[in-house]
Design a protein around this motif. Structure first.
Motif, PDB file in Angstrom:
ATOM      1  N   THR A   6      -1.767 142.614  99.767  1.00 30.48           N
ATOM      2  CA  THR A   6      -1.747 141.551  98.694  1.00 30.48           C
ATOM      3  C   THR A   6      -0.289 141.483  97.483  1.00 30.48           C
ATOM      4  N   GLU A   7      -0.393 140.286  96.930  1.00 28.91           N
ATOM      5  CA  GLU A   7       0.642 139.747  95.986  1.00 28.91           C
ATOM      6  C   GLU A   7      -0.122 140.871  94.308  1.00 28.91           C
ATOM      7  N   LYS A   8      -0.964 140.522  94.661  1.00 26.20           N
ATOM      8  CA  LYS A   8      -2.057 140.818  93.638  1.00 26.20           C
ATOM      9  C   LYS A   8      -2.193 142.596  93.767  1.00 26.20           C
ATOM     10  N   GLN A   9      -3.019 142.730  94.611  1.00 26.67           N
ATOM     11  CA  GLN A   9      -3.153 144.061  94.754  1.00 26.67           C
ATOM     12  C   GLN A   9      -2.366 145.471  94.596  1.00 26.67           C
ATOM     13  N   ILE A  10      -0.224 144.908  94.731  1.00 28.62           N
ATOM     14  CA  ILE A  10       0.993 145.204  94.862  1.00 28.62           C
ATOM     15  C   ILE A  10       1.051 145.212  92.894  1.00 28.62           C
ATOM     16  N   GLN A  11       0.220 144.027  92.055  1.00 29.06           N
ATOM     17  CA  GLN A  11       0.927 143.793  90.834  1.00 29.06           C
ATOM     18  C   GLN A  11      -0.419 144.742  90.420  1.00 29.06           C
ATOM     19  N   GLU A  12      -1.464 145.458  90.784  1.00 33.05           N
ATOM     20  CA  GLU A  12      -2.433 146.292  90.175  1.00 33.05           C
ATOM     21  C   GLU A  12      -1.958 147.503  90.181  1.00 33.05           C
ATOM     22  N   GLN A  13      -1.010 147.786  91.668  1.00 34.48           N
ATOM     23  CA  GLN A  13      -0.557 149.443  91.694  1.00 34.48           C
ATOM     24  C   GLN A  13       0.320 149.676  90.608  1.00 34.48           C
ATOM     25  N   VAL A  14       1.350 148.479  90.481  1.00 33.82           N
ATOM     26  CA  VAL A  14       2.329 148.365  89.371  1.00 33.82           C
ATOM     27  C   VAL A  14       2.203 148.888  88.529  1.00 33.82           C
ATOM     28  N   GLY A  15       0.377 147.524  87.949  1.00 34.69           N
ATOM     29  CA  GLY A  15      -0.140 148.458  86.422  1.00 34.69           C
ATOM     30  C   GLY A  15      -0.830 149.624  85.949  1.00 34.69           C
ATOM     31  N   VAL A  16      -0.738 150.607  87.443  1.00 34.37           N
ATOM     32  CA  VAL A  16      -1.647 151.977  87.240  1.00 34.37           C
ATOM     33  C   VAL A  16      -0.186 152.930  87.029  1.00 34.37           C
ATOM     34  N   ILE A  17       0.572 152.531  87.554  1.00 33.01           N
ATOM     35  CA  ILE A  17       2.165 152.961  87.412  1.00 33.01           C
ATOM     36  C   ILE A  17       2.609 153.407  85.754  1.00 33.01           C
ATOM     37  N   ASN A  18       2.911 151.935  85.627  1.00 31.22           N
ATOM     38  CA  ASN A  18       2.974 151.883  84.011  1.00 31.22           C
ATOM     39  C   ASN A  18       1.523 152.677  83.715  1.00 31.22           C
ATOM     40  N   SER A  19       0.503 152.543  84.110  1.00 31.22           N
ATOM     41  CA  SER A  19       0.224 153.571  82.783  1.00 31.22           C
ATOM     42  C   SER A  19      -0.050 155.056  82.958  1.00 31.22           C
ATOM     43  N   LYS A  20       0.771 155.717  84.090  1.00 32.89           N
ATOM     44  CA  LYS A  20       0.846 156.783  84.356  1.00 32.89           C
ATOM     45  C   LYS A  20       2.271 156.981  82.876  1.00 32.89           C
ATOM     46  N   TYR A  21       2.969 156.039  83.291  1.00 28.07           N
ATOM     47  CA  TYR A  21       3.977 156.402  82.233  1.00 28.07           C
ATOM     48  C   TYR A  21       3.672 156.735  81.108  1.00 28.07           C
TER      49      TYR A  21
END
Length: 249
Positions: free
Chosen positions: A37-52
């Motif tokens: 879902t769009e919310k899940q995609i947003q959460e995944q992007v947040g995880v990616i940014n945290s790794k960055y």
């Protein structure tokens, strides 16, 4: 979803955003990977940014113009500016910027309404803004003559680093924005935020001058304060010396 599958999905999302030329909408990502879902995609992007952030990577993924885009972090803007310094860019004039602000806040709006607010002809400015893909014709007004209506484009959001028009500074009346160049520049400071290059807009020197004046003013006040403290200290020493002399007498 297992941890391995989740990590793989994050890498796929990251790869798609990296490979796309502009902002990539969440619905397009879902369509490609076939789930979520769009919310899940947003959460995944947040995880990616945290790794960055944890790895101190010099770029990040932001939400802009209704999608996700990978961009360099603001801390590295000076070097990015030098990279593009050799490229000739045609700057928007103050007239074009003011007209663009009117369209952004009043859209959909006719040419006649723009001219009523600015008090001058805007034919040339409209052509320039359309050529830059910052505005477009959105329809016709149901009025005598059916005049064209203008509005901002998706590229306008992308250019100014906005996810939607709701992210623009909330101003009660666009007329207040145009009362002085200083107020207009302050509003641009709020809008630009992440992606806008002042050099492209032709206002970098004005913003710099305004900032320098504020810094110099603050520095002057600090120097005056320090001088006063020094003078008070000298006066105190003189008073003590006088008292000691009187006691000795």
């Amino acid at each position: 979803m297992s941890k391995n599958n989740l990590n793989k999905q994050q890498k796929i999302i990251e790869c798609l955003i990296f490979a796309n030329d502009g902002p990539l909408p969440a619905r397009k990502i879902i369509q490609i990977i076939g789930q979520g879902t769009e919310k899940q995609i947003q959460e995944q992007v947040g995880v990616i940014n945290s790794k960055y952030t944890k790895a101190d990577i010099p770029y990040e993924i932001i939400e802009v113009a209704g999608g996700y885009q990978m961009v360099s972090k603001p801390d590295y803007s000076d070097w990015i500016t030098k990279l593009y310094a050799s490229r000739s860019t045609s700057r928007l004039t103050q007239r074009a910027l003011e007209t663009l602000a009117i369209i952004a806040y009043k859209q959909p709006i006719t040419k006649q309404e723009m001219e009523s607010i600015r008090g001058v002809n805007v034919d040339g400015v409209i052509r320039t803004l359309i050529e830059r893909n910052l505005i477009t014709v959105t329809g016709r007004e149901k009025a005598p003559g059916n005049p064209l209506l203008y509005g901002t484009t998706k590229f306008f959001l992308e250019y100014f680093g906005l996810n939607s028009l709701e992210d623009m500074p909330q101003l009660k009346e666009i007329d207040e924005l145009l009362k002085s160049d200083e107020k207009f520049l302050e509003s641009l400071d709020q809008v630009s935020l992440q992606q806008m290059l002042p050099e492209d807009l032709g206002i970098a020197s004005m913003i710099k001058d305004k900032t320098t004046k504020k810094d110099n003013s603050a520095e002057t006040e600090e120097n005056i304060h320090q001088d006063k403290q020094a003078a008070d200290a000298i006066q105190t020493d003189e008073n003590e010396m006088t008292e000691n002399t009187d006691d000795a007498s």
